[in-house]
Design a protein around this motif. Sequence first.
Motif, mmCIF file in Angstrom:
data_model
loop_
_atom_site.group_PDB
_atom_site.id
_atom_site.type_symbol
_atom_site.label_atom_id
_atom_site.label_comp_id
_atom_site.label_asym_id
_atom_site.label_seq_id
_atom_site.Cartn_x
_atom_site.Cartn_y
_atom_site.Cartn_z
ATOM 1 N N ALA A 196 137.111 15.595 107.277
ATOM 2 C CA ALA A 196 136.667 15.080 105.971
ATOM 3 C C ALA A 196 137.252 13.702 105.673
ATOM 4 C CB ALA A 196 137.016 16.067 104.860
ATOM 5 N N ARG A 197 138.429 13.411 106.210
ATOM 6 C CA ARG A 197 139.048 12.101 105.919
ATOM 7 C C ARG A 197 138.218 10.950 106.480
ATOM 8 N NH1 ARG A 197 144.466 12.245 107.319
ATOM 9 N NH2 ARG A 197 144.442 14.046 108.634
ATOM 10 N N LEU A 236 139.542 14.931 102.528
ATOM 11 C CA LEU A 236 138.633 14.036 101.816
ATOM 12 C C LEU A 236 139.378 13.302 100.709
ATOM 13 C CD1 LEU A 236 135.779 12.969 101.561
ATOM 14 C CD2 LEU A 236 135.221 14.876 100.062
ATOM 15 N N TYR A 237 140.287 14.007 100.064
ATOM 16 C CA TYR A 237 141.127 13.403 99.033
ATOM 17 C C TYR A 237 141.853 12.193 99.594
ATOM 18 C CZ TYR A 237 142.528 14.866 94.330
ATOM 19 O OH TYR A 237 142.646 15.001 92.979
ATOM 20 N N GLU A 238 142.479 12.394 100.747
ATOM 21 C CA GLU A 238 143.245 11.316 101.369
ATOM 22 C C GLU A 238 142.325 10.187 101.835
ATOM 23 O OE1 GLU A 238 146.793 14.287 102.994
ATOM 24 O OE2 GLU A 238 145.477 13.304 104.433
ATOM 25 N N GLY A 239 141.229 10.584 102.503
ATOM 26 C CA GLY A 239 140.331 9.584 103.068
ATOM 27 C C GLY A 239 139.628 8.759 102.001
ATOM 28 N N LEU A 240 139.149 9.445 100.961
ATOM 29 C CA LEU A 240 138.399 8.742 99.927
ATOM 30 C C LEU A 240 139.316 7.853 99.085
ATOM 31 C CD1 LEU A 240 135.581 8.317 98.820
ATOM 32 C CD2 LEU A 240 135.896 10.279 97.333
ATOM 33 N N SER A 241 140.518 8.345 98.794
ATOM 34 C CA SER A 241 141.456 7.522 98.028
ATOM 35 C C SER A 241 141.755 6.238 98.777
ATOM 36 C CB SER A 241 142.780 8.256 97.786
ATOM 37 O OG SER A 241 142.557 9.478 97.157
ATOM 38 N N PRO A 275 134.406 9.039 104.378
ATOM 39 C CA PRO A 275 134.211 7.802 103.592
ATOM 40 C C PRO A 275 134.192 6.529 104.411
ATOM 41 C CG PRO A 275 135.919 9.202 102.615
ATOM 42 C CD PRO A 275 135.626 9.742 103.973
ATOM 43 N N LEU A 300 136.336 12.366 92.464
ATOM 44 C CA LEU A 300 137.480 11.548 92.842
ATOM 45 C C LEU A 300 137.178 10.063 92.666
ATOM 46 C CD1 LEU A 300 140.371 11.682 93.837
ATOM 47 C CD2 LEU A 300 139.540 11.727 96.184
ATOM 48 N N THR A 309 140.029 4.794 101.178
ATOM 49 C CA THR A 309 138.830 3.957 101.290
ATOM 50 C C THR A 309 138.563 3.217 99.976
ATOM 51 O OG1 THR A 309 137.807 5.349 102.970
ATOM 52 C CG2 THR A 309 136.328 3.966 101.695
ATOM 53 N N LEU A 310 138.620 3.946 98.863
ATOM 54 C CA LEU A 310 138.314 3.312 97.578
ATOM 55 C C LEU A 310 139.326 2.231 97.229
ATOM 56 C CD1 LEU A 310 137.017 6.134 95.264
ATOM 57 C CD2 LEU A 310 135.950 3.921 95.642
ATOM 58 N N LEU A 311 140.577 2.494 97.514
ATOM 59 C CA LEU A 311 141.580 1.481 97.194
ATOM 60 C C LEU A 311 141.394 0.254 98.085
ATOM 61 C CD1 LEU A 311 144.674 3.703 96.421
ATOM 62 C CD2 LEU A 311 143.055 2.664 94.846
ATOM 63 N N ARG A 312 140.935 0.497 99.320
ATOM 64 C CA ARG A 312 140.642 -0.624 100.219
ATOM 65 C C ARG A 312 139.465 -1.437 99.679
ATOM 66 N NH1 ARG A 312 141.213 2.420 104.901
ATOM 67 N NH2 ARG A 312 138.971 2.691 105.051
ATOM 68 N N LEU A 317 139.448 7.874 90.250
ATOM 69 C CA LEU A 317 140.213 6.740 90.777
ATOM 70 C C LEU A 317 139.827 5.425 90.100
ATOM 71 C CD1 LEU A 317 140.628 7.366 94.575
ATOM 72 C CD2 LEU A 317 142.427 6.759 92.963
ATOM 73 N N GLU A 366 132.057 3.080 103.538
ATOM 74 C CA GLU A 366 132.435 1.666 103.707
ATOM 75 C C GLU A 366 131.374 0.895 104.474
ATOM 76 O OE1 GLU A 366 136.586 2.127 104.987
ATOM 77 O OE2 GLU A 366 136.824 0.099 104.198
#
Lengths: 345, 345
Positions: free
Chosen positions: B216-217, A240-245, B220, B244, A247-250, B248, B137
Amino acid sequence: MQKITVVALDAMGGDNAPQEAIKGAIDAVNARDDIKVLLVGQQSIIEKELEKYSYPREQIEVVDAPEVIEMAEPPVMAIRKKKESSIVIGMNLVKKKNADAFVSAGSSGAVLVGGQIIVGRIRGIERPPLAPLIPTEKGVSLLIDCGANVDARASHLVQFAKMGSIYMENVVGIKNPKVAIVNIGAEEEKGNALVKETFPLLKECEDINFVGSIEARDIPNGYADVIVCEAFTGNVILKLYEGLSSTLLRVVKKGLMSTLRSKLGALLVKPALKKTLKAFDASEYGGAPLLGLNGLVVKTHGSSKAKEITNSIFQCVTFKEQCINEKIKERIVDNSTKEELSKDK
Amino acid sequence: MQKITVVALDAMGGDNAPQEAIKGAIDAVNARDDIKVLLVGQQSIIEKELEKYSYPREQIEVVDAPEVIEMAEPPVMAIRKKKESSIVIGMNLVKKKNADAFVSAGSSGAVLVGGQIIVGRIRGIERPPLAPLIPTEKGVSLLIDCGANVDARASHLVQFAKMGSIYMENVVGIKNPKVAIVNIGAEEEKGNALVKETFPLLKECEDINFVGSIEARDIPNGYADVIVCEAFTGNVILKLYEGLSSTLLRVVKKGLMSTLRSKLGALLVKPALKKTLKAFDASEYGGAPLLGLNGLVVKTHGSSKAKEITNSIFQCVTFKEQCINEKIKERIVDNSTKEELSKDK
């Protein structure tokens, strides 16, 4: 004579192999002369790639491994059948003490299974946890365990806490690291059966700095240095850390690019934004160690670039220099043997 | 004559009570005439606050509740002892069918406990799950369960999947919502004991659109509409999502403000960025329903502003209009009774 750390590197593993793996190795040996890298993989491909670089020849050696384990292969089967793969050969180099460590960006499953089956656990360690570093506002935290063995027991989590504490203190350099267990509330009586059983055991440990429960919301702000959980939860947190980061940066990027005015602004903010976001990037610290083995195995991201590979190689040097496995034996295994003995009396 | 939905609103719950709760109620009744709000809380405080507004008098009623449950109070004790609190009185309004729903931004624990003890479960529902909407998204997904009852069984998760599916289809308006179970890999054989047991049961359900595991990835990016998990995992996902995201965005903001050049750029990007980030905000959709009760209980964020309260009130209207509880009884409870009967034969 100075000590040399020998690192076997999976030249075929990951999305950017062999180019980035090999570049990472070259950068490592060009930076330090106390490292030797064994590039494990398809010899002709590696040798051709090596021609691009100049480097001290005695610090790089190619070990031929004609087979490749694909990302989608069932791990146990792959490890058993593909004896000539880079992962199996690399792990065997560690097992036979021809290398101090093995670094791979290849199949997580195969690396985890290979670590246990080929390299083997330190006697007395019940389970080897996979412990990635995750970025926080304050730096990094160690998330332990994110491996493949789910449904852990309380005694496993106690060993994870101790191993994680030793790693953070000696490899990452955090003095007296704060250890917390992932929970759904701050109070001791909260949690599922596993957490309720583990909490008092962690409280009793004198050799770790246990600060109690951590709610998932406090992980990104760096409240704890060592975050203990069983592998299912750890996996969910990591992914989730990887996915959400991303997604949010996108989403942020989309916002920056959505109007002419914002595009102009984006040009101005880009360098500063890049710099702060870079601080929020754990790959600077190397890969995820699989702890508690007779040697060291490090899993880097599948998408690793040369820099993460280089940092992972440096991480192996620190691991060896700081005698992590000796500390694990001394503080965890010997203690539990002592406890067993005193119970028997 | 049109049907009126009666919503009991906890005027004292949350960080911004009573101002934002009351403003939310006013906005709701000023927008629609098929709603009546019962403002539950300390009468004199509420009445004083109401003086600020003009609104149709017949659509707002104050119900005195002199006691207040604090956020830190042990929930079971608070519900048992504080009979005159806004949460207990509000729940009782639902129980006695004087209200269709109860909305609160107060103590999660007390709302969860009160829902079960006071409002009570629909007969045949094993556990009432708390199901917040999380931003993705593509819009929102329902994360079910994030409640307080951990260590769920497979049969609970199957009911969660069905209730979540009904809710997303009828309240949020997603046709044939995709249902997935949180797992640590995409393959059916992956997972912990609970997931392995639940997966084949979900596959057998003919009345849901089960798409398998979700890592989980992929949460989002909106891969699934209904995300099924037990409460410990759900809680970790929800809290990490919140933590997160805010970390972020703080890091991004810090980047924007770090140099003179980036500050100038920030002025230009601000409106566009705000707009895209707003799309990534689940509070637009209202609060988290506690499903499977004899009535409806909605938990909004502790930090709820008027807008989330208003949206939660509208959500209660849709819930009633779409006869969600009747659908739950029809599709879940009756089916399982039928299954029981056919097994007995």
